[in-house]
Design a protein around this motif. Sequence first.
Motif, mmCIF file in Angstrom:
data_model
loop_
_atom_site.group_PDB
_atom_site.id
_atom_site.type_symbol
_atom_site.label_atom_id
_atom_site.label_comp_id
_atom_site.label_asym_id
_atom_site.label_seq_id
_atom_site.Cartn_x
_atom_site.Cartn_y
_atom_site.Cartn_z
ATOM 1 N N PRO A 155 0.802 -1.231 0.000
ATOM 2 C CA PRO A 155 0.000 0.000 0.000
ATOM 3 C C PRO A 155 0.830 1.275 0.000
ATOM 4 O O PRO A 155 0.517 2.239 -0.709
ATOM 5 N N SER A 156 1.907 1.311 0.787
ATOM 6 C CA SER A 156 2.725 2.518 0.802
ATOM 7 C C SER A 156 3.644 2.592 -0.415
ATOM 8 O O SER A 156 4.090 3.682 -0.788
ATOM 9 N N ALA A 159 -3.372 5.033 1.630
ATOM 10 C CA ALA A 159 -2.851 3.716 2.006
ATOM 11 C C ALA A 159 -3.678 3.063 3.116
ATOM 12 O O ALA A 159 -3.894 1.848 3.110
#
Length: 436
Positions: free
Chosen positions: A363-364, A372
């Motif tokens: 996500p990041s 995120a």
Amino acid sequence: MSVAVTDAAAAPGVIPAVVPRPRGRYRWLVCFLLFSAVALSYVDRQVLGVLKPLLQDRYGWTEVGYGTIVFWFQAAYASGYLVFGRLVDRIGARAGYALAVGIWTIAHMAHAAAGSVASFAIVRIPLALGESGAFPASLAAVAEWFPQRERALAIGLTNAGANVGAVLTPLIVPAVTLAWGWRAAFLVTGLFTVVWLAAWLALYRRPREVARLSPGELAYIEADPVPPPVRLSWRRVLGARETWAYILGRFVIDPIWWTFLFWLPDFFAKRYGLDLKGFGPPLVLVYILADMGSVLGGWGSSRLLARGVGLNRARKTAFLVCALVVAPVALAMDTGSLWGAALLIGLACAGHQGFSVNLYALPSDLFPRWAAGSVIGLGGAAGGIGSMAMAQAAGWILQTTGSYRPIFLAAASAYFVALALIHWMTPGYAPARLTR
């Protein structure tokens, strides 16, 4: 030494800043706080698993009954991930983590008043709701305090707390239980989390709010280009293939870890005749290996990035290596040696943790910081749903066949399936375009 620090979610054409690696280490104090919280969360959630053989004999639980307790924990965990993932995006890591810890600590200590399958299932629900906020808040804090090149390592160190917690639990809980009874095990372990919460509120702030942070370390942390925040609907988040890479990966691998966490004491008790005083050492071996896998998984991909390997290749190489490390667990049921089985299971847990560290970085890696948390929440919910199904299946398998073999075979193949799905959804591991 200088490094080029990039943000995979930054707009195309942004030139990454070259910032000297700072001498300051405040960000690693933050990492230690996060590590400690994860360790405590695993202590609190694993106490029941360690006590399962004792409570099952005392209260007459069936395997399906215990599976039902785990099922409701996972159901609440999945629901809580959706709430906390979005909530952390709005209120930030500091407030989000404090809220999560407060909820789970009260619920954990309330286990001391339970006894039946129904009462344990009831108190597991708020425990799971609170603990579901730990990883979204932790990952948000890592994204806030670490540039991309250190992010997988920071996540790996943080995630290593899970295995430290899993090591400490079979050492602490039997001693407390034998001295003061099983109810005291929940009360004593709950007090540790109260102390952590006080330290978190005293020490954690955003980087620019910390007076002790050196200008060099602040510049290093903030070197990643950060696009302006945009409010997104669930439809847009779910419309990104990168979101589904994370969702499907978590759906496949999370059930394996939770099954190990909640059923390993029972496996050692039934397969090798161990009791409350005996299954601590093999569990310690399993989770020490898992701890090593967590750190090495994050270090490995971060090392590849530091050598100039592309993000796509670095992350997926780590995924493949970890899947190969898990595969031998298929033989765990067939070894007559307690320590041989513990070694195979420990390698599987190491592979899982290395795989999950890199998956947690997705996500990041691929989404802006302000999106995120929502992606993390969706992935956590998916993992919870998969774990709910696995809890019911494991209870049925064990009550029907009495064998853990089908569970180990599923574990051996799950990580290859997860890697295939991740690659299918994001073959180039490129930043998500959410605003189109």
